[in-house]
Design a protein around this motif. Sequence first.
Motif, PDB file in Angstrom:
ATOM      1  N   LYS A 176       0.830  -1.206   0.000  1.00  0.00           N
ATOM      2  CA  LYS A 176       0.000   0.000   0.000  1.00  0.00           C
ATOM      3  C   LYS A 176       0.861   1.251   0.000  1.00  0.00           C
ATOM      4  CE  LYS A 176      -4.142  -1.810   2.323  1.00  0.00           C
ATOM      5  NZ  LYS A 176      -5.004  -1.697   3.523  1.00  0.00           N
ATOM      6  N   ALA A 177       1.955   1.218   0.771  1.00  0.00           N
ATOM      7  CA  ALA A 177       2.834   2.383   0.844  1.00  0.00           C
ATOM      8  C   ALA A 177       3.447   2.687  -0.522  1.00  0.00           C
ATOM      9  CB  ALA A 177       3.929   2.147   1.884  1.00  0.00           C
ATOM     10  N   MET A 178       3.854   1.656  -1.249  1.00  0.00           N
ATOM     11  CA  MET A 178       4.436   1.842  -2.571  1.00  0.00           C
ATOM     12  C   MET A 178       3.395   2.396  -3.536  1.00  0.00           C
ATOM     13  SD  MET A 178       6.214  -1.034  -5.050  1.00  0.00           S
ATOM     14  CE  MET A 178       7.203  -1.629  -3.683  1.00  0.00           C
ATOM     15  N   ILE A 179       2.182   1.857  -3.475  1.00  0.00           N
ATOM     16  CA  ILE A 179       1.104   2.327  -4.355  1.00  0.00           C
ATOM     17  C   ILE A 179       0.776   3.793  -4.068  1.00  0.00           C
ATOM     18  CG2 ILE A 179      -1.345   2.070  -4.899  1.00  0.00           C
ATOM     19  CD1 ILE A 179      -0.956  -0.969  -4.478  1.00  0.00           C
ATOM     20  N   LEU A 180       0.677   4.127  -2.787  1.00  0.00           N
ATOM     21  CA  LEU A 180       0.387   5.517  -2.424  1.00  0.00           C
ATOM     22  C   LEU A 180       1.472   6.451  -2.949  1.00  0.00           C
ATOM     23  CD1 LEU A 180      -0.892   5.132   1.248  1.00  0.00           C
ATOM     24  CD2 LEU A 180      -2.213   5.961  -0.699  1.00  0.00           C
ATOM     25  N   ASP A 181       2.728   6.033  -2.833  1.00  0.00           N
ATOM     26  CA  ASP A 181       3.843   6.865  -3.272  1.00  0.00           C
ATOM     27  C   ASP A 181       3.815   7.074  -4.784  1.00  0.00           C
ATOM     28  OD1 ASP A 181       6.287   8.273  -3.182  1.00  0.00           O
ATOM     29  OD2 ASP A 181       7.392   6.449  -3.632  1.00  0.00           O
ATOM     30  N   LYS A 182       3.588   5.998  -5.540  1.00  0.00           N
ATOM     31  CA  LYS A 182       3.671   6.066  -6.996  1.00  0.00           C
ATOM     32  C   LYS A 182       2.422   6.645  -7.647  1.00  0.00           C
ATOM     33  CE  LYS A 182       7.771   4.238  -7.227  1.00  0.00           C
ATOM     34  NZ  LYS A 182       8.927   5.046  -7.653  1.00  0.00           N
ATOM     35  N   VAL A 183       1.254   6.417  -7.044  1.00  0.00           N
ATOM     36  CA  VAL A 183      -0.009   6.844  -7.664  1.00  0.00           C
ATOM     37  C   VAL A 183      -0.512   8.159  -7.074  1.00  0.00           C
ATOM     38  CG1 VAL A 183      -2.414   6.207  -8.124  1.00  0.00           C
ATOM     39  CG2 VAL A 183      -0.608   4.457  -8.215  1.00  0.00           C
ATOM     40  N   TRP A 184      -0.489   8.272  -5.760  1.00  0.00           N
ATOM     41  CA  TRP A 184      -1.006   9.479  -5.121  1.00  0.00           C
ATOM     42  C   TRP A 184       0.079  10.518  -4.854  1.00  0.00           C
ATOM     43  CZ3 TRP A 184      -3.824   5.065  -4.805  1.00  0.00           C
ATOM     44  CH2 TRP A 184      -5.214   5.173  -4.904  1.00  0.00           C
ATOM     45  N   GLY A 185       1.331  10.082  -4.787  1.00  0.00           N
ATOM     46  CA  GLY A 185       2.433  11.011  -4.545  1.00  0.00           C
ATOM     47  C   GLY A 185       2.955  10.908  -3.130  1.00  0.00           C
ATOM     48  N   TYR A 186       4.249  11.218  -2.983  1.00  0.00           N
ATOM     49  CA  TYR A 186       4.912  11.044  -1.688  1.00  0.00           C
ATOM     50  C   TYR A 186       4.342  11.962  -0.612  1.00  0.00           C
ATOM     51  CZ  TYR A 186       7.417  15.422  -2.505  1.00  0.00           C
ATOM     52  OH  TYR A 186       7.722  16.740  -2.709  1.00  0.00           O
ATOM     53  N   ASP A 187       3.716  13.072  -1.024  1.00  0.00           N
ATOM     54  CA  ASP A 187       3.205  14.034  -0.046  1.00  0.00           C
ATOM     55  C   ASP A 187       1.737  13.816   0.292  1.00  0.00           C
ATOM     56  OD1 ASP A 187       2.333  14.709  -2.553  1.00  0.00           O
ATOM     57  OD2 ASP A 187       2.721  16.868  -2.353  1.00  0.00           O
ATOM     58  N   PHE A 188       1.175  12.644  -0.118  1.00  0.00           N
ATOM     59  CA  PHE A 188      -0.222  12.342   0.190  1.00  0.00           C
ATOM     60  C   PHE A 188      -0.396  12.177   1.692  1.00  0.00           C
ATOM     61  CE2 PHE A 188      -3.545   9.045   0.869  1.00  0.00           C
ATOM     62  CZ  PHE A 188      -4.631   9.739   0.348  1.00  0.00           C
ATOM     63  N   ASN A 189      -1.373  12.859   2.258  1.00  0.00           N
ATOM     64  CA  ASN A 189      -1.563  12.832   3.707  1.00  0.00           C
ATOM     65  C   ASN A 189      -2.845  12.130   4.137  1.00  0.00           C
ATOM     66  OD1 ASN A 189       0.805  14.337   4.383  1.00  0.00           O
ATOM     67  ND2 ASN A 189      -0.235  16.201   3.695  1.00  0.00           N
ATOM     68  N   GLY A 190      -3.507  11.453   3.183  1.00  0.00           N
ATOM     69  CA  GLY A 190      -4.749  10.778   3.527  1.00  0.00           C
ATOM     70  C   GLY A 190      -4.521   9.410   4.157  1.00  0.00           C
ATOM     71  N   GLU A 191      -5.583   8.615   4.223  1.00  0.00           N
ATOM     72  CA  GLU A 191      -5.509   7.303   4.844  1.00  0.00           C
ATOM     73  C   GLU A 191      -5.124   6.238   3.823  1.00  0.00           C
ATOM     74  OE1 GLU A 191      -5.927   6.642   8.022  1.00  0.00           O
ATOM     75  OE2 GLU A 191      -6.299   8.753   8.519  1.00  0.00           O
ATOM     76  N   GLU A 192      -4.403   5.207   4.303  1.00  0.00           N
ATOM     77  CA  GLU A 192      -3.990   4.115   3.427  1.00  0.00           C
ATOM     78  C   GLU A 192      -5.175   3.356   2.847  1.00  0.00           C
ATOM     79  OE1 GLU A 192      -1.253   1.308   5.008  1.00  0.00           O
ATOM     80  OE2 GLU A 192       0.499   2.576   4.647  1.00  0.00           O
ATOM     81  N   ASN A 193      -6.315   3.376   3.556  1.00  0.00           N
ATOM     82  CA  ASN A 193      -7.451   2.575   3.076  1.00  0.00           C
ATOM     83  C   ASN A 193      -8.055   3.122   1.787  1.00  0.00           C
ATOM     84  OD1 ASN A 193      -8.879   4.796   3.942  1.00  0.00           O
ATOM     85  ND2 ASN A 193      -9.977   3.736   5.585  1.00  0.00           N
ATOM     86  N   ILE A 194      -7.569   4.299   1.330  1.00  0.00           N
ATOM     87  CA  ILE A 194      -8.019   4.795   0.033  1.00  0.00           C
ATOM     88  C   ILE A 194      -7.624   3.813  -1.062  1.00  0.00           C
ATOM     89  CG2 ILE A 194      -5.920   6.134  -0.454  1.00  0.00           C
ATOM     90  CD1 ILE A 194      -9.504   7.213  -1.309  1.00  0.00           C
ATOM     91  N   VAL A 195      -6.497   3.103  -0.861  1.00  0.00           N
ATOM     92  CA  VAL A 195      -6.059   2.103  -1.841  1.00  0.00           C
ATOM     93  C   VAL A 195      -7.093   0.993  -1.944  1.00  0.00           C
ATOM     94  CG1 VAL A 195      -4.279   0.417  -2.445  1.00  0.00           C
ATOM     95  CG2 VAL A 195      -3.622   2.625  -1.449  1.00  0.00           C
ATOM     96  N   GLU A 196      -7.592   0.521  -0.798  1.00  0.00           N
ATOM     97  CA  GLU A 196      -8.604  -0.540  -0.800  1.00  0.00           C
ATOM     98  C   GLU A 196      -9.857  -0.104  -1.552  1.00  0.00           C
ATOM     99  OE1 GLU A 196      -9.429  -1.792   3.175  1.00  0.00           O
ATOM    100  OE2 GLU A 196      -7.308  -1.863   3.729  1.00  0.00           O
ATOM    101  N   VAL A 197     -10.239   1.146  -1.401  1.00  0.00           N
ATOM    102  CA  VAL A 197     -11.430   1.660  -2.079  1.00  0.00           C
ATOM    103  C   VAL A 197     -11.254   1.595  -3.592  1.00  0.00           C
ATOM    104  CG1 VAL A 197     -12.869   3.703  -2.458  1.00  0.00           C
ATOM    105  CG2 VAL A 197     -12.056   3.161  -0.146  1.00  0.00           C
ATOM    106  N   TYR A 198     -10.109   2.017  -4.067  1.00  0.00           N
ATOM    107  CA  TYR A 198      -9.862   2.025  -5.511  1.00  0.00           C
ATOM    108  C   TYR A 198      -9.643   0.617  -6.052  1.00  0.00           C
ATOM    109  CZ  TYR A 198      -9.862   7.051  -6.217  1.00  0.00           C
ATOM    110  OH  TYR A 198     -10.258   8.353  -6.342  1.00  0.00           O
TER     111      TYR A 198
END
Length: 227
Positions: A176-198
Amino acid sequence: MPQLKGIKILLVDDEPNILRFLEIGLQNEGFEVLTAQDGLSAITLVKQFQPHIVILDVMMPGMDGFEICRMLKKTENLAVIMLTAKEEVEDRVKGLNLGADDYMVKPFSFDELLARIHARIRNHFPNMWGEVVAGPFRIDDRRKEISYEDKVLELSPTEYELLKFMAINNGLVLSKAMILDKVWGYDFNGEENIVEVYIRSLREKLNDREHRLIRTLRGSGYRIDVQ
């Protein structure tokens, strides 16, 4: 990993076993591959073959990899990935100062080499990266469209970036951390569960109710499995 059609790679190494291993592996990935065991042969083949990427060993008899890199970068539009058994920082700095685009120390992972090749293609030849085939997925980055089994998917911009990232890294476990970094950007401050939603939304659009296409690996992340 995706298969990129039309990409030419020249392998330059004086060790036949390494050449053969890399040649077979890269051909299986869909690349056109030629090999050379010395500098003069490499220079000649570059003129004839016109490779997009040269994977170049540093330590060779006669003309070493540094000299080959210097000569190629003066006249050719290509990317150079240098290989060496040395770990000294000064060698890496020397290669990069001569124009090398990347540097790997032996022994190395073939998957890492593939990832670095893909990075060089994206940076040097973005038009060739415009359409990528990964199993049943066809990714057209110019149109921002992904087709699955020849049907264009209706995706939001974020869904597109997420599915593209996962399909390109087919077979690899993505946290999830890798996905957030590559898709949402390193400065994303939301919750990790956004990945599960998508991921849930993508599964619905892919009719992947049994999670056979996008797999969940408990405690590790997600993986797309396609041939």
